[in-house]
Design a protein around this motif. Structure first.
Motif, PDB file in Angstrom:
ATOM      1  N   VAL A 132      35.118  58.833  23.263  1.00 44.62           N
ATOM      2  CA  VAL A 132      34.354  59.272  24.429  1.00 44.62           C
ATOM      3  C   VAL A 132      33.331  60.337  24.041  1.00 44.62           C
ATOM      4  O   VAL A 132      32.221  60.374  24.587  1.00 44.62           O
ATOM      5  CB  VAL A 132      35.305  59.774  25.537  1.00 44.62           C
ATOM      6  N   ILE A 133      33.668  61.193  23.098  1.00 40.57           N
ATOM      7  CA  ILE A 133      32.685  62.167  22.611  1.00 40.57           C
ATOM      8  C   ILE A 133      31.501  61.432  21.992  1.00 40.57           C
ATOM      9  O   ILE A 133      30.333  61.758  22.236  1.00 40.57           O
ATOM     10  CB  ILE A 133      33.323  63.139  21.602  1.00 40.57           C
ATOM     11  N   GLY A 134      31.796  60.411  21.186  1.00 43.46           N
ATOM     12  CA  GLY A 134      30.712  59.636  20.599  1.00 43.46           C
ATOM     13  C   GLY A 134      29.859  58.951  21.650  1.00 43.46           C
ATOM     14  O   GLY A 134      28.625  58.967  21.575  1.00 43.46           O
ATOM     15  N   TRP A 135      30.517  58.359  22.634  1.00 45.07           N
ATOM     16  CA  TRP A 135      29.783  57.601  23.660  1.00 45.07           C
ATOM     17  C   TRP A 135      29.054  58.521  24.634  1.00 45.07           C
ATOM     18  O   TRP A 135      27.825  58.419  24.796  1.00 45.07           O
ATOM     19  CB  TRP A 135      30.761  56.698  24.409  1.00 45.07           C
ATOM     20  N   LEU A 136      29.787  59.436  25.277  1.00 43.96           N
ATOM     21  CA  LEU A 136      29.184  60.257  26.325  1.00 43.96           C
ATOM     22  C   LEU A 136      28.467  61.490  25.774  1.00 43.96           C
ATOM     23  O   LEU A 136      27.305  61.747  26.124  1.00 43.96           O
ATOM     24  CB  LEU A 136      30.250  60.688  27.337  1.00 43.96           C
ATOM     25  N   ALA A 195      40.442  59.811  29.191  1.00 43.56           N
ATOM     26  CA  ALA A 195      39.438  60.571  28.442  1.00 43.56           C
ATOM     27  C   ALA A 195      38.096  60.564  29.167  1.00 43.56           C
ATOM     28  O   ALA A 195      37.408  61.594  29.247  1.00 43.56           O
ATOM     29  CB  ALA A 195      39.286  60.001  27.033  1.00 43.56           C
ATOM     30  N   VAL A 196      37.723  59.414  29.728  1.00 48.11           N
ATOM     31  CA  VAL A 196      36.471  59.327  30.490  1.00 48.11           C
ATOM     32  C   VAL A 196      36.523  60.261  31.698  1.00 48.11           C
ATOM     33  O   VAL A 196      35.553  60.972  31.990  1.00 48.11           O
ATOM     34  CB  VAL A 196      36.213  57.876  30.932  1.00 48.11           C
ATOM     35  N   LEU A 242      25.748  53.993  33.107  1.00 48.00           N
ATOM     36  CA  LEU A 242      26.454  53.142  34.076  1.00 48.00           C
ATOM     37  C   LEU A 242      26.637  51.707  33.591  1.00 48.00           C
ATOM     38  O   LEU A 242      27.754  51.174  33.647  1.00 48.00           O
ATOM     39  CB  LEU A 242      25.736  53.177  35.419  1.00 48.00           C
ATOM     40  N   PRO A 243      25.596  51.037  33.096  1.00 46.41           N
ATOM     41  CA  PRO A 243      25.807  49.673  32.597  1.00 46.41           C
ATOM     42  C   PRO A 243      26.787  49.616  31.422  1.00 46.41           C
ATOM     43  O   PRO A 243      27.551  48.656  31.288  1.00 46.41           O
ATOM     44  CB  PRO A 243      24.401  49.228  32.171  1.00 46.41           C
ATOM     45  N   GLN A 244      26.783  50.642  30.591  1.00 47.49           N
ATOM     46  CA  GLN A 244      27.709  50.682  29.460  1.00 47.49           C
ATOM     47  C   GLN A 244      29.146  50.823  29.955  1.00 47.49           C
ATOM     48  O   GLN A 244      30.067  50.201  29.410  1.00 47.49           O
ATOM     49  CB  GLN A 244      27.338  51.836  28.529  1.00 47.49           C
ATOM     50  N   ALA A 245      29.350  51.661  30.976  1.00 50.33           N
ATOM     51  CA  ALA A 245      30.685  51.831  31.548  1.00 50.33           C
ATOM     52  C   ALA A 245      31.192  50.515  32.137  1.00 50.33           C
ATOM     53  O   ALA A 245      32.366  50.156  31.988  1.00 50.33           O
ATOM     54  CB  ALA A 245      30.668  52.926  32.614  1.00 50.33           C
ATOM     55  N   GLN A 246      30.300  49.792  32.807  1.00 47.04           N
ATOM     56  CA  GLN A 246      30.678  48.503  33.385  1.00 47.04           C
ATOM     57  C   GLN A 246      31.058  47.514  32.286  1.00 47.04           C
ATOM     58  O   GLN A 246      32.014  46.739  32.433  1.00 47.04           O
ATOM     59  CB  GLN A 246      29.519  47.967  34.235  1.00 47.04           C
ATOM     60  N   HIS A 247      30.332  47.534  31.183  1.00 45.31           N
ATOM     61  CA  HIS A 247      30.643  46.645  30.062  1.00 45.31           C
ATOM     62  C   HIS A 247      31.991  47.002  29.435  1.00 45.31           C
ATOM     63  O   HIS A 247      32.763  46.111  29.056  1.00 45.31           O
ATOM     64  CB  HIS A 247      29.535  46.718  29.013  1.00 45.31           C
ATOM     65  N   LEU A 248      32.260  48.296  29.349  1.00 44.58           N
ATOM     66  CA  LEU A 248      33.550  48.753  28.800  1.00 44.58           C
ATOM     67  C   LEU A 248      34.715  48.400  29.721  1.00 44.58           C
ATOM     68  O   LEU A 248      35.831  48.157  29.262  1.00 44.58           O
ATOM     69  CB  LEU A 248      33.537  50.265  28.593  1.00 44.58           C
ATOM     70  N   GLY A 249      34.454  48.422  31.011  1.00 40.09           N
ATOM     71  CA  GLY A 249      35.523  48.197  31.974  1.00 40.09           C
ATOM     72  C   GLY A 249      36.208  49.476  32.408  1.00 40.09           C
ATOM     73  O   GLY A 249      37.374  49.452  32.821  1.00 40.09           O
ATOM     74  N   VAL A 250      35.488  50.610  32.334  1.00 35.70           N
ATOM     75  CA  VAL A 250      36.045  51.885  32.786  1.00 35.70           C
ATOM     76  C   VAL A 250      35.341  52.306  34.069  1.00 35.70           C
ATOM     77  O   VAL A 250      34.231  51.857  34.377  1.00 35.70           O
ATOM     78  CB  VAL A 250      35.889  52.993  31.717  1.00 35.70           C
TER      79      VAL A 250
END
Length: 332
Positions: A132-136, A195-196, A242-250
Motif C-alpha cells: 500500500v505504501i508503494g501504491w498509495l 492496510a488501505v 479510483l480506477p486502480q482500486a476498482q481493478h484491485l477489488g478494494v
C-alpha cells in the motif's frame, strides 16, 4: 486576490528584473544566478524537507526487511530502500548548491527544527502495508513530484527526473504486490483492505493543507517552484487512484466518493485536518521513534564520516605533493 512579488524590497533592480524575466520565460535559475533571499529560503526549506522524507521514509518499510515472505520480496524491498537513500543524497546535493551544508540540515532534522513528510509517522503493521505504501504513498509522491521536473531551480528540477522514474517503478512494485495478495486467501485479502483503510486518509494529507490554509502556495507558484495547488494535486491523485482500486477489488474508506459527471472527476470527503496538524507537531504514532532512530544512525555513523574525511584529506595532500614533485622535476 493574493498579491505576489518576486522581487524583495531593496533588491538590485536590474538583477531582480532579470530573475523575474528568467522565471516568466520558463527558463532555469542556476546556483550562480542572483535570486531573492526569500526564493532561496523557500527552496532550502522545500528541498530539505523532501530529502529528509526520503531518508526517514526508509524506516517504515525497512521494518519488514528481515521478515519479507520470500527472497524475491526481500530483494525488491532492499532495492527500494537503496533507491530512497539515493534520492536523499541527490536532494541534499541540490540543497547544497543553495549555500547550505547537509550536516547542518541533518542537525536541524534530528533537533526538530526541520520537518519531513507526515506520512512516514504511521506504522507498518503487516506486509500488505509495504504494497500500500508503494501504491498509495509513492503514487501520491508521483503526483506531487512530476511537476517538480519543471521547477524553476535547475538542480532541483534535474534531480527530480531520475527520482520520478524510480518512484514510478516503486508504485508499480507496490501495485503488483497487492494484486498478488488479492489473488490469495481471504485472510490476505482482508489484510490488504485493512492496510488501505489505514493509509488512504494519510495519503490524501500528503499534499498538504487545503489551499485556503496554505499561505506559501501562491508565492511558490509565482516563482514556478510549484506548478499546481495542493487541492489540484489531491484531486488528480484521487482521479488516478479510483480506477486502480476498482481493478484491485478494494474499497476506499470514504462514503462520500462519487463520480461527478459535470466535472469529469471524483468527489471525495474531507480529511481530518486536525490529525495532520497533530502529526506535524510531533504527536503522530511514530514521530518520536522515527527521529530517535535517525539520530542514533547519525551518531553511530560519526566514525565513518570522520574516516572518509581523513582519507579524502590524505589523498588531497598526496596529490599536492605529487604535483609539486613533478613541477620540481620539470624545473630541473
Amino acid at each position: 486576490m493574493v498579491a505576489v512579488h518576486t522581487a524583495e524590497p531593496g533588491a538590485p533592480g536590474e538583477l531582480a528584473e532579470r530573475f523575474e524575466a528568467v522565471v516568466a520565460a520558463e527558463q532555469r535559475v542556476e546556483p550562480r544566478d542572483w535570486m531573492p533571499d526569500a526564493y532561496r529560503a523557500t527552496l532550502i526549506r522545500q528541498i530539505a524537507q523532501h530529502a529528509h522524507s526520503e531518508i526517514i521514509g526508509m524506516q517504515p518499510e525497512g521494518n519488514w526487511l528481515t521478515r519479507a515472505p520470500s527472497l524475491r520480496r526481500k530483494a525488491i524491498l532492499l532495492a527500494k530502500a537503496q533507491d530512497e537513500a539515493g534520492h536523499g543524497l541527490y536532494l541534499y546535493a541540490a540543497a547544497e548548491t543553495l549555500g547550505v551544508d547537509r550536516a547542518e540540515l541533518t542537525e536541524k532534522l534530528i533537533s526538530g527544527r526541520q520537518k519531513y513528510s507526515s506520512i512516514f509517522n504511521y506504522p507498518t503493521l503487516t506486509f500488505a502495508d509495504v504494497g500500500v505504501i508503494g501504491w498509495l504513498v509513492d503514487g501520491a509522491a508521483i503526483c506531487n513530484q512530476v511537476p517538480l521536473c519543471r521547477c524553476s531551480y535547475g538542480p532541483y528540477a534535474r534531480a527530480m527526473v531520475r527520482i520520478c522514474k524510480e518512484e514510478s517503478f516503486h508504485q508499480r512494485q507496490g501495485f503488483e504486490l497487492l494484486m498478488t495478495l488479492m489473488r490469495g486467501t481471504e485472510a490476505q485479502q482482508r489484510m490488504v483492505q485493512d492496510a488501505v483503510d489505514r493509509w488512504w486518509w494519510p495519503s490524501l494529507m500528503m499534499f498538504g493543507p487545503p489551499d485556503d490554509d496554505s499561505p506559501n502556495t501562491a508565492q511558490s507558484m509565482a516563482w514556478r517552484i510549484k506548478r499546481h495547488t495542493n487541492d489540484e494535486l489531491r484531486q488528480r491523485f484521487v482521479d488516478m487512484t479510483l480506477p486502480q482500486a476498482q481493478h484491485l477489488g478494494v474499497t476506499l474508506p470514504d462514503p462520500e466518493l462519487s463520480w461527478n459527471e459535470a466535472r469529469g472527476s471524483w468527489d471525495f470527503g474531507e480529511p481530518d485536518w486536525s490529525e495532520l496538524q497533530r502529526v506535524i507537531k510531533g504527536q503522530g504514532p511514530c514521530n518520536t521513534q522515527r527521529i530517535d532512530r535517525r539520530r542514533a544512525a547519525h551518531e553511530q555513523g560519526t566514525w565513518v564520516r570522520e574516516a572518509a574525511a581523513a582519507y579524502a584529506s590524505k589523498r588531497a595532500t598526496a596529490g599536492k605533493q605529487a604535483t609539486a614533485s613533478k613541477e620540481k622535476e620539470s624545473d630541473v
